[in-house]
Design an enzyme around this catalytic site. Structure first.
Site, PDB file in Angstrom:
ATOM      1  N   PRO A 145       0.836  -1.208   0.000  1.00 16.98           N
ATOM      2  CA  PRO A 145       0.000   0.000   0.000  1.00 16.98           C
ATOM      3  C   PRO A 145       0.867   1.252   0.000  1.00 16.98           C
ATOM      4  O   PRO A 145       1.786   1.385   0.815  1.00 16.98           O
ATOM      5  CB  PRO A 145      -0.793  -0.121   1.310  1.00 16.98           C
ATOM      6  CG  PRO A 145      -0.783  -1.571   1.641  1.00 16.98           C
ATOM      7  CD  PRO A 145       0.536  -2.090   1.150  1.00 16.98           C
ATOM      8  N   GLN A 185      -6.998  -1.713   1.602  1.00 16.72           N
ATOM      9  CA  GLN A 185      -6.564  -1.449   2.972  1.00 16.72           C
ATOM     10  C   GLN A 185      -7.467  -0.364   3.545  1.00 16.72           C
ATOM     11  O   GLN A 185      -7.475   0.766   3.064  1.00 16.72           O
ATOM     12  CB  GLN A 185      -5.101  -0.993   3.010  1.00 16.72           C
ATOM     13  CG  GLN A 185      -4.556  -0.814   4.425  1.00 16.72           C
ATOM     14  CD  GLN A 185      -3.173  -0.173   4.437  1.00 16.72           C
ATOM     15  OE1 GLN A 185      -3.039   1.004   4.120  1.00 16.72           O
ATOM     16  NE2 GLN A 185      -2.163  -0.948   4.805  1.00 16.72           N
ATOM     17  N   TYR A 220      -1.798   5.675  12.856  1.00 17.60           N
ATOM     18  CA  TYR A 220      -3.158   6.074  12.518  1.00 17.60           C
ATOM     19  C   TYR A 220      -4.103   5.612  13.629  1.00 17.60           C
ATOM     20  O   TYR A 220      -3.664   5.092  14.659  1.00 17.60           O
ATOM     21  CB  TYR A 220      -3.536   5.535  11.139  1.00 17.60           C
ATOM     22  CG  TYR A 220      -2.643   6.102  10.048  1.00 17.60           C
ATOM     23  CD1 TYR A 220      -2.506   7.482   9.891  1.00 17.60           C
ATOM     24  CD2 TYR A 220      -1.911   5.275   9.217  1.00 17.60           C
ATOM     25  CE1 TYR A 220      -1.661   8.010   8.921  1.00 17.60           C
ATOM     26  CE2 TYR A 220      -1.061   5.798   8.244  1.00 17.60           C
ATOM     27  CZ  TYR A 220      -0.944   7.161   8.099  1.00 17.60           C
ATOM     28  OH  TYR A 220      -0.108   7.691   7.152  1.00 17.60           O
ATOM     29  N   ARG A 264      -2.354  -4.965   9.194  1.00 18.93           N
ATOM     30  CA  ARG A 264      -1.014  -4.356   9.214  1.00 18.93           C
ATOM     31  C   ARG A 264      -0.768  -3.766  10.591  1.00 18.93           C
ATOM     32  O   ARG A 264      -1.600  -3.030  11.121  1.00 18.93           O
ATOM     33  CB  ARG A 264      -0.867  -3.280   8.141  1.00 18.93           C
ATOM     34  CG  ARG A 264       0.476  -2.543   8.236  1.00 18.93           C
ATOM     35  CD  ARG A 264       0.808  -1.710   7.015  1.00 18.93           C
ATOM     36  NE  ARG A 264       1.396  -2.527   5.964  1.00 18.93           N
ATOM     37  CZ  ARG A 264       2.174  -2.055   4.995  1.00 18.93           C
ATOM     38  NH1 ARG A 264       2.493  -0.773   4.945  1.00 18.93           N
ATOM     39  NH2 ARG A 264       2.654  -2.851   4.057  1.00 18.93           N
ATOM     40  N   ARG A 300       8.708   0.992  -3.174  1.00 21.13           N
ATOM     41  CA  ARG A 300       9.483   1.807  -4.116  1.00 21.13           C
ATOM     42  C   ARG A 300       9.921   1.050  -5.375  1.00 21.13           C
ATOM     43  O   ARG A 300       9.935   1.644  -6.459  1.00 21.13           O
ATOM     44  CB  ARG A 300      10.687   2.416  -3.401  1.00 21.13           C
ATOM     45  CG  ARG A 300      10.297   3.524  -2.430  1.00 21.13           C
ATOM     46  CD  ARG A 300      11.509   4.076  -1.680  1.00 21.13           C
ATOM     47  NE  ARG A 300      11.162   5.188  -0.812  1.00 21.13           N
ATOM     48  CZ  ARG A 300      10.691   5.074   0.416  1.00 21.13           C
ATOM     49  NH1 ARG A 300      10.507   3.847   0.930  1.00 21.13           N
ATOM     50  NH2 ARG A 300      10.397   6.126   1.142  1.00 21.13           N
TER      51      ARG A 300
END
Length: 808
Positions: free
Chosen positions: A450, A528, A610, A658, A752
């Site tokens: 993600p 997600q 989060y 996650r 990446r």
């Protein structure tokens, strides 16, 4: 130039010899507190690269050392009575006393003053009387301590105790052996450093070459025969290091044993490895390894070298190697830069990246041994492969070059359905084997991680997301994950974040999932779901990451009223019972829309600070009600959300979670906490744990490096036996193959690399010569499944001369 060298170990002596050889006018003095023949170790391992540097810098020293080397190729891993051997590794070792004696003789010959049994003068006096002070005084460097304010050292003690011992025979190989005792797991690391002139103790390997025993000139005239290094005709000798966790060491009572009793008890524990023979010490004590780093390596006219500047764990055999290489670099930089300050800066600039890379590998290795008990249940060959690749310096591809038969045997054991019957190359690389989660079978082990794109309009994904996710599905990944899709507008990180709180969002996502399933059959696409919590209402990443919006900010909520950055980000409102219930319902509504939108997998985002992550971490959850306090309390709300989502998510579709397995900050989530968090989610029905780290508090101190987060996934997988997705600077297909085959991860998420190359997975298949169901090329792209030809660089060179015919 007057040079003072503090410490007469290999690094200090070699630096002194090189500096004197390059400029005989230098006045160089080495201070060593011990006698010439005193040393605390036994054997020293040097790499071919280091030896090559010695050969070019001082051929005479190289010749002396070469005559004393013991060489061998194999590593033996003994696991529950079974010996697994891997070859092609190429080691060279010699006795530490021999190494020191060669360097003593060279220093004397060149005119270096060696002062044994002499403490160096105080640092202030040395600096006053010398143009350069080289601090080569080891891990407990007094020079470094005297200038701690300038060097700013950091010393980290680790969790194992170990002791250096020796055996009076030569092992045939580098040997790792595990003993599972009533007190806990212990391990032996052993390698030969001296062989008899008649050859090795076993039939497997010849000696490196005739006469590979200590040179007759090795010992200085005033040194007695070294008992730790057998003379020619003796049966040889091996270094033996015994290591175990601190608590095992104490339970076994070894904390109360002196040197002789420790050696005797260790010899009994590892009697099979030693053939019933004994062990001996050399002022040996049980110690815990210390990783030494310094913010600076030089100050004024003083420079650090070797263990005074840095340490690397003995399990990768690099301490002496690094010190010798430091000496080479320091001498070269002093020759190349007339100004001392420039030379010392160049020395640090050259050596620091090399050292930091080595220290990352060493840390990975030492942590693997600290967690050894978690992987003992692996099949023997997989365990051996895991051990060999533990530092990430040896990889699947590298080990295949060294010992293809060994790697094929591991693949046959671990992945029996895809490995060939013969000993040739694997038909299917590990990364292209399928993996099943509930009713979903992934065609390979590659996940597009993600990645927030910040490119929607009011949460609605458009053409950008169709191209972004669609191209990566066409690129061969087994599972393509969306970015964090927010369950409510006030749950966004930025105004550009994606959402699933309206029917319009659902329809837009359905357009993307339909494209993936239609155009890339076999690719799965996952969503997600998350809520930004206290990290919301910020600018787009490229406009100022984590910075508040200049206008239009929305109110934030969190587990506790703690801003992400005090004085920068707004203070969130602590969620009450009504707020908790409302957000839980937002998650379930979004999950229903995600199911209708055609997603194959749902991941609950409980990481990176989060909202749900904020409940899990003690740094961000200061509640005193049932949703705070101990870990069970902090888990309560995230588990409630998970249960609610699992109830509405289709039963045949998998759910993952996650987590941040560490906060990289004091007082935060620990690796032990992460195991318990994973255990709880798995007990509630999570099909896999997506194991990330950090991003919970802004003052974190991550230990970055290649695959740096994978040990946390490894631990969860092997302690709990649950599937894991590993993330964190996994950048090559070789890394993916290594992690999967070693049993450290089931799936590997890459971010990446997929931004650099949307077709990363297909190109990985082409690079490995693989074509099969694990990486099918889309039919319109099939013509590109081979690399385009390029100009040749290996063509035969034209003949430019012709030799004249010989007479007769």
């Amino acid at each position: 130039m007057r040079v003072a060298v503090v410490g007469g170990g290999p690094g200090g002596l070699y630096a002194a010899a090189l500096l004197k050889r390059l400029d005989p006018a230098r006045e160089i003095t080495v201070w060593e507190r011990n006698a010439p023949d005193d040393t605390f170790g036994f054997g020293v391992v040097l790499s071919d690269e280091t030896l090559g540097g010695i050969e070019h810098a001082d051929p005479q020293v190289f010749r002396e050392l070469r005559n004393a080397f013991v060489r061998w190729d194999d590593i033996d891993v003994v696991h529950r009575g079974r010996t697994l051997t891997s070859g092609g590794h190429g080691f060279a070792a010699l006795g530490r006393r021999t190494l020191l004696a060669v360097l003593h003789a060279r220093c004397r010959e060149l005119g270096v003053r060696l002062r044994f049994r002499a403490e160096a003068p105080p640092h202030a006096e040395l600096v006053r009387d010398h143009d350069l002070v080289i601090a080569a005084d080891g891990v407990h460097s007094a020079t470094r301590d005297a200038l701690a304010g300038a060097f700013r050292p950091r010393i980290v003690r680790h969790r194992c105790r170990y002791i250096w011992l020796a055996a009076d025979f030569a092992f045939d190989a580098f040997r790792f052996e595990i003993a599972e005792t009533e007190h806990g797991v212990m391990q032996l690391h052993g390698y030969p450093y001296s062989r008899s002139s008649q050859g090795p103790s076993g039939p497997r390997h010849p000696a490196a070459s005739p006469g590979h025993h200590p040179s007759p000139h090795a010992q200085p005239p005033d040194a007695p025969p070294a008992p730790s290094e057998p003379t020619a005709g003796a049966p040889g000798a091996s270094t033996v290091i015994i290591e175990m966790r601190e608590e095992v060491w104490r339970r076994a009572g070894l904390d109360r044993c002196g040197e002789a009793e420790s050696a005797e008890r260790c010899a009994k524990i590892f009697s099979d490895a030693l053939g019933g023979r004994g062990l001996r010490g050399n002022r040996s004590t049980w110690i815990s390894f210390a990783t030494v780093t310094n913010e600076r390596w030089s100050h004024g006219r003083t420079v650090l070298l070797g263990d005074a500047a840095h340490t690397a764990h003995f399990s990768i055999g690099s301490g002496t190697k690094l010190a010798v290489e430091d000496a080479l670099a320091l001498a070269a930089c002093l020759r190349e830069h007339p100004a001392l300050s420039d030379a010392l800066a160049a020395y640090e600039a050259e050596r620091r990246p090399v050292v930091e890379s080595t220290q990352r590998a060493a840390r990975a290795s030492l942590e693997w041994f600290e967690e050894l008990d978690t992987v003992l249940g692996q099949p023997p060959r997989q365990f051996a492969f895991n051990l060999l690749t533990r530092s990430r310096r040896i990889t699947h591809d590298n080990l295949r070059l060294r010992d293809p038969e060994f790697v094929t045997a591991v693949e046959r054991d671990v992945l029996p359905d895809t490995a060939p019957a013969d000993t040739g190359a694997s038909a299917t690389p590990p990364m292209f084997t399928p993996f099943r989660l509930r009713g979903l079978t992934l065609r390979n082990r590659v996940v597009v991680s993600p990645m927030d794109m910040y490119s929607t309009e009011d949460g609605t994904p458009g053409d950008f997301h169709l191209m972004h996710l669609g191209s990566r599905a066409l690129g061969g990944a087994g599972l393509v994950m969306t970015e964090m899709v927010c369950v409510a507008p006030e749950g966004r990180i930025t105004p550009g974040c994606a959402g699933l709180w309206t029917a319009g969002h659902e329809a837009a996502w359905r357009r993307i999932t339909d494209f993936v399933h239609r155009q890339s059959p076999g690719a799965a696409v996952g969503v997600q779901l998350g809520h930004a919590g206290r990290k919301g209402s910020t600018r787009l990443m490229w406009e100022g990451i984590d910075q508040p919006l200049p206008h239009g900010n929305w109110p934030l909520v969190a587990a506790s009223p703690l801003p992400y950055r005090a004085g920068v980000n707004q203070v969130p409102r602590q969620l009450d019972a009504a707020g908790l219930a409302g957000i839980r319902e937002q998650f379930t509504d979004a999950a229903r829309r995600a199911a209708r939108a055609g997603f194959d997998l749902l991941e609950l985002h409980c990481a990176h600070g989060y909202l749900l992550s904020g409940f899990l971490s003690p740094l961000t959850n200061r509640r005193t009600d049932g949703y705070g306090g101990d870990l069970a309390g902090r888990l309560r709300y995230p588990l409630e959300v998970f249960d609610a989502v699992r109830e509405v998510w289709p039963d045949d579709r998998p759910m993952t979670v996650r987590i941040s397995a560490t906060d990289w900050a004091a007082g935060g989530t620990t690796a032990d906490d992460a195991v318990e968090i994973a255990r709880a989610f798995h007990a509630h029905g999570a099909d896999a744990l997506d194991v990330s780290t950090g991003q919970v508090v802004p003052d974190e101190r991550p230990e970055y490096g290649r695959s740096y987060q994978t040990p946390y996934a490894d631990r969860i997988r092997n302690v709990l036996g649950v599937p894991v997705i590993a993330v964190g600077a996994i950048s090559s297909w070789d890394d993916v193959n290594s992690l999967v085959l070693a049993g450290r991860a089931d799936l590997c998420a890459l971010a990446r690399p997929h931004l650099y190359d949307p077709h990363w997975t297909l190109h990985a298949a082409a690079d490995q010569g693989y074509s099969g169901p694990g990486a099918p090329w889309p039919l319109p792209y099939a013509a590109g499944s081979r690399k385009p030809p390029t100009g040749r660089t290996d063509a035969p060179k034209p003949r430019l001369t012709l030799d004249a015919p010989t007479a007769g």
